[in-house]
Design an enzyme around this catalytic site. Structure first.
Site, PDB file in Angstrom:
ATOM      1  N   HIS A  68       1.731   4.563  -2.924  1.00 51.24           N
ATOM      2  CA  HIS A  68       1.859   6.023  -2.770  1.00 51.24           C
ATOM      3  C   HIS A  68       3.166   6.506  -3.395  1.00 51.24           C
ATOM      4  O   HIS A  68       3.228   7.547  -4.017  1.00 51.24           O
ATOM      5  CB  HIS A  68       1.868   6.411  -1.284  1.00 51.24           C
ATOM      6  CG  HIS A  68       0.542   6.278  -0.617  1.00 51.24           C
ATOM      7  ND1 HIS A  68      -0.615   6.818  -1.138  1.00 51.24           N
ATOM      8  CD2 HIS A  68       0.180   5.691   0.551  1.00 51.24           C
ATOM      9  CE1 HIS A  68      -1.619   6.564  -0.312  1.00 51.24           C
ATOM     10  NE2 HIS A  68      -1.164   5.865   0.714  1.00 51.24           N
TER      11      HIS A  68
ATOM     12  N   HIS B 153       0.842  -1.204   0.000  1.00 54.31           N
ATOM     13  CA  HIS B 153       0.000   0.000   0.000  1.00 54.31           C
ATOM     14  C   HIS B 153       0.882   1.261   0.000  1.00 54.31           C
ATOM     15  O   HIS B 153       0.659   2.183  -0.792  1.00 54.31           O
ATOM     16  CB  HIS B 153      -0.919  -0.028   1.227  1.00 54.31           C
ATOM     17  CG  HIS B 153      -1.658   1.254   1.460  1.00 54.31           C
ATOM     18  ND1 HIS B 153      -2.978   1.419   1.120  1.00 54.31           N
ATOM     19  CD2 HIS B 153      -1.247   2.436   1.992  1.00 54.31           C
ATOM     20  CE1 HIS B 153      -3.346   2.661   1.432  1.00 54.31           C
ATOM     21  NE2 HIS B 153      -2.317   3.292   1.969  1.00 54.31           N
ATOM     22  N   GLU B 154       1.900   1.278   0.844  1.00 49.25           N
ATOM     23  CA  GLU B 154       2.793   2.448   0.900  1.00 49.25           C
ATOM     24  C   GLU B 154       3.585   2.591  -0.397  1.00 49.25           C
ATOM     25  O   GLU B 154       3.833   3.707  -0.865  1.00 49.25           O
ATOM     26  CB  GLU B 154       3.759   2.343   2.087  1.00 49.25           C
ATOM     27  CG  GLU B 154       3.095   2.275   3.454  1.00 49.25           C
ATOM     28  CD  GLU B 154       2.081   3.388   3.694  1.00 49.25           C
ATOM     29  OE1 GLU B 154       2.291   4.506   3.182  1.00 49.25           O
ATOM     30  OE2 GLU B 154       1.067   3.128   4.371  1.00 49.25           O
TER      31      GLU B 154
ATOM     32  N   GLU C 287      -5.941   6.991  -1.266  1.00 48.36           N
ATOM     33  CA  GLU C 287      -5.851   5.819  -0.393  1.00 48.36           C
ATOM     34  C   GLU C 287      -6.552   4.616  -1.026  1.00 48.36           C
ATOM     35  O   GLU C 287      -6.075   3.487  -0.929  1.00 48.36           O
ATOM     36  CB  GLU C 287      -6.452   6.120   0.978  1.00 48.36           C
ATOM     37  CG  GLU C 287      -5.680   7.148   1.782  1.00 48.36           C
ATOM     38  CD  GLU C 287      -4.224   6.760   2.030  1.00 48.36           C
ATOM     39  OE1 GLU C 287      -3.919   5.563   2.075  1.00 48.36           O
ATOM     40  OE2 GLU C 287      -3.392   7.673   2.155  1.00 48.36           O
TER      41      GLU C 287
HETATM   42 ZN   LIG Z   1      -2.020   5.281   2.468  1.00 51.98          ZN
END
Ligand SMILES: [Zn+2]
Length: 438
Positions: A281, A277-278, A357
């Protein structure tokens, strides 16, 4: 002047009552039907006691948030109408002759007073985090961080305010444009130094300690084309029991940081989901998009603040005890106006953030293909942080930079991944197609 103060206090009291009624009465509804019985349903993964605790804790935090923001506005207004800002300016001028020194002294009085006035609410917030065992900080540790906050923002403010008021004197009309022009490189510089200069004042950052896990993470990072030396662990377990990971910095200083609490409480597959997930980003350059839109927003913000302040000083200069905008004493008015604008625009910036997100969650599940790990990671995040699975609407739009947990879990659970059987059928088809070709 007294009349202003009374109205403001009255308005604040009424607002606090209304928000209390909203959070504790109106908005304390149940879970929407679609989530019931799914992995997003808190009764599936939390005990009754845990659910009650999370509910209570979040509601207190939400209430404190909503009363703290206008409290700050009230403080700035009172500092102006009771002539404190004017006094601070006079005192600073009586102490030193050069204007940089005057700015530093004026700011010290102002920062110290606002720090003292904000302290009780800050302390109450810390107190509840401690009672509900989210914070693991002792009072001295907490106080140390408060003081670092104070000094860091004080030093940065001296430079910003000194330059800003010099510009106001120099460019009577277009000072906001000049200020914004300098604000652009300043923001970029701050983003660059944040992970290496500011963040280490609070915590220690180091390469991952668990070498087996690090190897798995670096394989994943390699898939996403992220250089290995950009992954860090930070010691947060002495401060908090909550779990987190984030992306920060730009250029060479861009990095992914995992709290050690996350590494301690999640199993490897769950950590890999959080990490993916990171990475999303990082790969999708959300930091750069964030800085870009922040600077565009700041352009209009600076312009609006300038127009608004000029009008306020023209119409209410006497009550506010400001003759001219370029007087140092007008600073609380600027802080008031900026704080109001940031608050008013937060539903917008939160919505953008929630969108990013969602993108990152989708990227992560595509990358790891492991729904069970993703769902259990979110469930643990919710449990350890006592977070609200489904927050009230006002809380969501003003506070949530991430989608609510119920939404995140439900999206993962219903995410259209080819399941294992589906995959086999696909593979068989591939084989038979090849056979046919042969
Ligand atoms: Zn996030």
């Amino acid at each position: 002047m007294k009349r202003w103060a009374v109205y403001a206090l009255l308005g604040y009291g009424l607002f606090a009552l209304a928000i209390y009624y909203y959070l504790y009465g109106l908005a304390s509804g149940g879970l929407p039907e679609i989530y019931k019985g799914t992995s997003a349903d808190p009764s599936v993964f939390l005990s009754g006691a845990e659910q009650a605790l999370a509910q209570k804790y979040s509601t207190i935090k939400n209430f404190l948030f909503f009363i703290s923001v206008p409290f700050e506005w009230l403080v700035y207004l009172f500092i102006l109408v009771f002539g404190l800002s004017r006094k601070f300016e006079e005192w600073s001028k009586g102490t030193v002759r050069f204007s940089f020194g005057q700015t530093a002294i004026y700011l010290f009085y102002l920062s110290f007073l606002t720090f003292l006035l904000a302290f009780p609410l800050q302390y109450i917030s810390y107190h509840y985090s401690r009672v509900y065992k989210i914070s693991a900080q002792t009072f001295p540790q907490w106080m140390k961080n408060e003081l670092i906050d104070f000094w860091v923002s004080y030093v940065i403010m001296i430079v910003l305010v000194f330059v800003l008021y010099a510009l106001m004197k120099r460019f009577k009309k277009k000072w906001w444009l000049a200020a914004w022009t300098l604000f652009v490189p300043f923001t970029i510089f701050m983003m660059y130094v944040q992970p290496v200069v500011i963040d280490p004042l609070y915590n220690d950052f180091y390469p991952l300690k668990d070498k087996k896990l690090e190897a798995k993470i670096l394989t994943l990072a390699d898939q996403a084309n992220i250089p290995a030396d950009h992954v860090y662990e930070v010691n947060k377990s002495q401060e908090t029991n909550a779990l987190n990971a984030y992306v920060t910095g730009i250029g060479e200083n861009a990095r992914i940081v995992l709290w050690d609490t996350t590494l301690n409480k999640l199993d490897d597959d769950e950590v890999l989901f959080v990490m993916a997930h990171e990475m999303a980003h990082y790969v999708k350059k959300h930091i750069y998009i964030g800085i870009g839109s922040y600077l565009v927003l700041a352009f209009f913000g600076f312009w609006l603040a300038a127009k608004w302040m000029e009008k306020l000083v023209r119409k209410h200069g006497e009550e506010l005890q400001i003759q001219e905008l370029s007087q140092l004493r007008s600073l609380p008015l600027l802080l008031l106006v900026l704080s109001m604008m940031v608050f008013a625009s937060s539903p917008f910036s939160n919505a953008i953030s929630r969108f990013e997100e969602k993108q990152a969650d989708a990227y992560a599940i595509e990358m790891t293909q492991n729904k069970e790990a993703a769902i259990s990671a979110f469930q643990k995040l919710a449990r350890e942080g006592l977070s609200e699975v489904k927050p009230p609407w006002l809380v969501k739009i003003f506070r949530y930079s991430h989608p609510a947990m119920a939404e995140r879990i439900y999206t993962i659970e219903t995410y259209p991944l080819p399941d294992k059987q589906g995959k086999k059928i696909e593979e068989n088809r591939g084989v038979s197609a090849q056979k046919n070709r042969n």
